[in-house]
Design a protein around this motif. Sequence first.
Motif, PDB file in Angstrom:
ATOM      1  N   TRP A  90      53.160 -53.166 -44.184  1.00  0.00           N
ATOM      2  CA  TRP A  90      54.346 -53.918 -44.610  1.00  0.00           C
ATOM      3  C   TRP A  90      55.638 -53.161 -44.332  1.00  0.00           C
ATOM      4  N   ARG A 123      55.268 -56.495 -51.481  1.00  0.00           N
ATOM      5  CA  ARG A 123      53.869 -56.497 -51.042  1.00  0.00           C
ATOM      6  C   ARG A 123      53.358 -55.068 -50.864  1.00  0.00           C
ATOM      7  N   ALA A 124      54.144 -54.231 -50.205  1.00  0.00           N
ATOM      8  CA  ALA A 124      53.748 -52.833 -50.006  1.00  0.00           C
ATOM      9  C   ALA A 124      53.531 -52.141 -51.344  1.00  0.00           C
ATOM     10  N   TYR A 161      46.926 -55.697 -40.471  1.00  0.00           N
ATOM     11  CA  TYR A 161      47.870 -56.786 -40.714  1.00  0.00           C
ATOM     12  C   TYR A 161      47.446 -57.996 -39.891  1.00  0.00           C
ATOM     13  N   ASN A 165      63.561 -61.115 -46.723  1.00  0.00           N
ATOM     14  CA  ASN A 165      62.267 -60.725 -46.164  1.00  0.00           C
ATOM     15  C   ASN A 165      61.904 -59.298 -46.566  1.00  0.00           C
ATOM     16  N   GLU A 166      62.874 -58.391 -46.508  1.00  0.00           N
ATOM     17  CA  GLU A 166      62.595 -57.006 -46.879  1.00  0.00           C
ATOM     18  C   GLU A 166      62.212 -56.892 -48.348  1.00  0.00           C
ATOM     19  N   ILE A 203      56.247 -53.705 -40.707  1.00  0.00           N
ATOM     20  CA  ILE A 203      56.666 -55.090 -40.501  1.00  0.00           C
ATOM     21  C   ILE A 203      58.131 -55.260 -40.900  1.00  0.00           C
ATOM     22  N   SER A 243      45.614 -56.669 -45.520  1.00  0.00           N
ATOM     23  CA  SER A 243      46.621 -55.798 -44.914  1.00  0.00           C
ATOM     24  C   SER A 243      46.738 -54.513 -45.721  1.00  0.00           C
ATOM     25  N   VAL A 288      47.221 -60.792 -48.491  1.00  0.00           N
ATOM     26  CA  VAL A 288      48.475 -61.540 -48.512  1.00  0.00           C
ATOM     27  C   VAL A 288      48.286 -62.774 -47.643  1.00  0.00           C
ATOM     28  N   MET A 322      58.540 -58.154 -48.447  1.00  0.00           N
ATOM     29  CA  MET A 322      57.606 -57.232 -47.792  1.00  0.00           C
ATOM     30  C   MET A 322      57.494 -55.916 -48.568  1.00  0.00           C
TER      31      MET A 322
END
Length: 176
Positions: free
Chosen positions: A150, A77-78, A10, A70-71, A153, A145, A140, A74
């Motif tokens: 993620w 992204r994961a 990351y 944000n969650e 994070i 990453s 990202v 993220m």
Amino acid sequence: MLIRPSNKEYAAHFQRYVDLVPEGDIRKALEQSLKITTEMYAAFTEERGSYRYAPEKWSLKQVLGHVTDNERIMGYRALRIARGDRTQLAGYDENVFMSNASFDEMPLTAIVDDYAAVRRATLTLLSGIPDEAWTRRGVVAGNESSARAWIYIIAGHELHHLNVIRERYSAATGER
């Protein structure tokens, strides 16, 4: 098994979040923070939810809305990285998001319910990704990453904001 990512999985600016995540099962850490956050916010009145520790700072409602937004990002992204999608993903500007959100106009209970729903979705996402997929890599915001990074994070970002609430919003939370 989902294990802690190395700092090569990351961007360096996320280190402060990953460092906050306790050793052990990340699923349990996410479940525990779900409980802590929902209990903390359940104790707030609507008036307290609008509290800002300084004029230009976010309200408690906005903080939880930000954690939730944000969650979502993220977790997406994961998912994309875990599924092997090598399409480069963009970053995002939290202040632009906040300027276009209406958390202060929403009932506090609705914000808490949304947060809890997103966290439950993150937890079900964890169970639907095979072990070998967690180390897959993607890009990202120009940084490589891993999928598992993620998730850490997400957990650390929430812990960071819980710490900020305890430190800077104590007049509203009643904690010292």
